[in-house]
Design a protein around this motif. Structure first.
Motif, mmCIF file in Angstrom:
data_model
loop_
_atom_site.group_PDB
_atom_site.id
_atom_site.type_symbol
_atom_site.label_atom_id
_atom_site.label_comp_id
_atom_site.label_asym_id
_atom_site.label_seq_id
_atom_site.Cartn_x
_atom_site.Cartn_y
_atom_site.Cartn_z
ATOM 1 N N UNK A 46 0.828 -1.211 0.000
ATOM 2 C CA UNK A 46 0.000 0.000 0.000
ATOM 3 C C UNK A 46 0.861 1.260 0.000
ATOM 4 N N UNK A 47 1.987 1.211 0.701
ATOM 5 C CA UNK A 47 2.897 2.354 0.720
ATOM 6 C C UNK A 47 3.439 2.638 -0.681
ATOM 7 N N UNK A 48 3.801 1.563 -1.379
ATOM 8 C CA UNK A 48 4.322 1.723 -2.740
ATOM 9 C C UNK A 48 3.231 2.225 -3.678
ATOM 10 N N UNK A 49 2.006 1.719 -3.500
ATOM 11 C CA UNK A 49 0.900 2.162 -4.341
ATOM 12 C C UNK A 49 0.613 3.640 -4.096
ATOM 13 N N UNK A 50 0.636 4.047 -2.823
ATOM 14 C CA UNK A 50 0.368 5.445 -2.488
ATOM 15 C C UNK A 50 1.455 6.354 -3.058
ATOM 16 N N UNK A 51 2.684 5.862 -3.011
ATOM 17 C CA UNK A 51 3.792 6.646 -3.559
ATOM 18 C C UNK A 51 3.643 6.823 -5.067
ATOM 19 N N UNK A 108 -10.592 -7.614 -12.790
ATOM 20 C CA UNK A 108 -11.517 -7.144 -13.817
ATOM 21 C C UNK A 108 -11.644 -5.625 -13.829
ATOM 22 N N UNK A 109 -11.511 -5.007 -12.653
ATOM 23 C CA UNK A 109 -11.719 -3.569 -12.543
ATOM 24 C C UNK A 109 -10.411 -2.819 -12.268
ATOM 25 N N UNK A 110 -9.352 -3.261 -12.924
ATOM 26 C CA UNK A 110 -8.086 -2.541 -12.890
ATOM 27 C C UNK A 110 -7.753 -2.082 -14.306
ATOM 28 N N UNK A 141 -3.339 0.875 -13.956
ATOM 29 C CA UNK A 141 -3.414 0.488 -12.549
ATOM 30 C C UNK A 141 -2.680 -0.786 -12.208
ATOM 31 N N UNK A 142 -2.143 -1.469 -13.212
ATOM 32 C CA UNK A 142 -1.407 -2.714 -12.974
ATOM 33 C C UNK A 142 0.032 -2.399 -12.558
ATOM 34 N N UNK A 143 0.439 -2.930 -11.409
ATOM 35 C CA UNK A 143 1.796 -2.741 -10.918
ATOM 36 C C UNK A 143 2.550 -4.064 -11.000
ATOM 37 N N UNK A 203 0.333 -6.897 -9.873
ATOM 38 C CA UNK A 203 -0.479 -6.475 -8.737
ATOM 39 C C UNK A 203 -1.610 -5.608 -9.279
ATOM 40 N N UNK A 204 -2.839 -6.063 -9.054
ATOM 41 C CA UNK A 204 -4.004 -5.348 -9.571
ATOM 42 C C UNK A 204 -4.521 -4.391 -8.492
ATOM 43 N N UNK A 205 -4.501 -3.110 -8.791
ATOM 44 C CA UNK A 205 -4.876 -2.099 -7.802
ATOM 45 C C UNK A 205 -6.380 -1.915 -7.681
#
Length: 501
Positions: free
Chosen positions: A48-53, A202-204, A208-210, A218-220
């Motif tokens: 989550x930290x990486x996604x937020x960054x 389905x909803x990424x 949004x794919x990391x 990783x599907x956000x």
């Protein structure tokens, strides 16, 4: 399946607990689950930290930043005495404070560290740190193997549904982020987690794919933002009467992005279910996915009369289907695993249930599974019933799955043969007018024929075998070949006799 070194590592860890004075198998499983959860909580926080960054969007963290001593990556480096103090005095109280007031907190309220020896805790932390619990379905496989060590495992028909079967069933129903999803016998919440994973994928959006540290995607779920409140608080509901399973289910869902799942201790066949959970017990769900117990003890006097009025039986596999129909909304749909006996049993209860599915609802599909799907814990033959509450049945889609991508023995090793992708494709493209060839794996059967066969739903009742004509040589030709072989044998014996003389 857990095999090789990983299995040995778990066995060694189990032995460490035993020699450390913790000999109750259930306690061992809970303690290992808590420590696994502590590690996964840190993994989720880092992600989550990486996604937020990356997205520049703030998130409400579980910890107070990267240096929080309660995080796995930090306390695992401490010396034994310090580690024991931090885990018992800080980490476990932190578990009990997570999402305070939610159902998750309900099952973590009495969580406590039973490990008293610092050396045992260090050994357990080091071993769990080395386990690949962030890879694929490793968590589920680990739980399955741990549960196999319980002498009661499987007695009540409890065994984990393989992840690829869950995924297949979820894709058949195609749940939407606006819907309400339930499982009346949720176990470790495999189906509910499967729905969440499906929605995330389905909803990424492509942006949004990391890419994770191991190169995995990783599907956000960035396109789920309008539905976040519903997903977090109202979408997922599960019931079970095994408190250990519920604790694991709560941890499992939370680690998959569902902060406040509605998970409760309840025998859903009981008369107390509608009393305690009136909303969920009747006409609540858009989607129900389930693999309910096939056997086990049942208090017949405690079964709610709304079920026995429909199906007069003590068989849990029949009562659960009737229960699921009651729990669904009009138009709600289900994919439920049942033993083959449900499809062709001749008792009044069996026939009554099938008639109810066909005449009062829309029975859409019967997917026959190979008998080794649940090995090594059970060899029972099963099928997936797909049905919608209400409506009418015109045709039923059948598919005969011979292979699911794994060997059908106790090893369950990966194999090339896999009918599930084709089964899903043909289900999505099903056409009652075209799917009439009963010599192939899939076909549809008109409801009139099913009624004429006493509502029998076994695929072999309708499948047509292909008989290939075998051409044999004439007796005269075969006799000639035998005489030629006889001459050759006689010559060989003569040659042998000359060599010995």
């Amino acid at each position: 399946m857990i095999t090789g070194k990983l299995k040995n590592d778990i066995d060694k860890l189990w032995g460490e607990f035993w020699t450390g004075g913790i000999t109750n198998p259930l306690t061992v499983i809970e303690q290992i689950s808590f420590l696994m959860f502590a590690r996964l909580l840190d993994v989720a926080e880092t992600r989550n930290e990486k996604r937020a960054e990356r997205t520049k969007k703030p998130f409400k963290g579980t910890f107070d930043g990267p240096d929080d001593k309660r995080r796995w990556k930090n306390f695992k480096q401490l010396k034994s005495e310090q580690m024991l103090a931090v885990v018992s005095q800080k980490v476990f109280p932190h578990f009990r404070q997570l999402n305070g007031g939610t159902t998750f907190a309900e099952y973590m309220s009495d969580a406590q560290l039973m490990i008293q020896k610092p050396s045992l805790l260090v050994s357990a932390v080091n071993m769990i740190d080395a386990l690949p619990i962030t890879d694929g379905d490793a968590k589920g496989d680990l739980y399955e193997y741990l549960l196999s060590k319980l002498t009661t495992a499987g007695i009540n028909g409890q065994f984990r549904t393989p992840r690829h079967i869950i995924r297949f069933m979820v894709e058949m129903l195609d749940p939407k982020p606006t819907e309400i999803v339930g499982d009346p016998a949720c176990g470790t919440a495999g189906f509910l987690v499967g729905v969440m994973q499906y929605l995330l994928e389905k909803y990424t959006s492509p942006k949004g794919i990391m890419i994770g540290e191991n190169g995995d995607k990783i599907y956000t779920g960035d396109k789920l933002e309008p539905y976040r409140e519903h997903i977090q608080n109202d979408m997922f509901h599960g019931f079970d009467f095994d408190s250990t399973m519920l604790r694991i289910a709560s941890m499992n869902l939370m680690l998959h992005g569902v902060d406040n799942p509605d998970i409760h201790y309840q025998d859903t066949l009981s008369s107390k279910f509608p009393e305690r959970f009136a909303k969920q017990a009747t006409g609540c769900f858009d989607v129900i996915l389930a693999n309910p117990p096939f056997k086990g003890s049942l208090d017949a006097e405690d079964v709610h009369p709304s079920l026995t009025q429909k199906v007069k039986t003590k068989k849990t596999e029949l009562l659960f289907v009737a229960l699921i129909l009651r729990m669904l909304k009009k138009g709600g749909r289900s994919a439920t695993i049942v033993p083959d006996g449900v499809l062709f049993g001749s008792s009044k209860a069996h026939v009554a249930l099938r008639q109810m599915l066909v005449d009062d609802n829309q029975l859409e599909a019967v997917i026959s599974l190979p008998s080794g799907v649940f090995r090594p814990y059970a060899g029972v033959s099963t099928a997936i019933l797909v049905f919608t509450k209400g409506g009418r049945t015109d045709h039923v889609f059948f598919y005969d799955v011979d292979a699911d991508g794994f060997s059908l023995d106790d090893k369950r090793d990966p194999v090339k043969e896999n009918d599930l992708p084709a089964a899903l494709e043909h289900w999505q493209k099903r056409n009652a007018k075209k799917d009439t060839d009963r010599t192939v794996k899939y076909f549809t059967v008109p409801v009139s024929e099913i009624r004429g066969n006493n509502f029998d739903l076994s695929i072999n009742r309708y499948k047509e075998a292909v008989h290939e004509e075998v051409q044999y040589e004439s007796p005269k030709v075969i006799l000639g070949k035998l005489r030629a072989v006889e001459v050759e044998i006689a010559k060989s014996l003569d040659d042998l006799a000359k060599a010995l003389s």
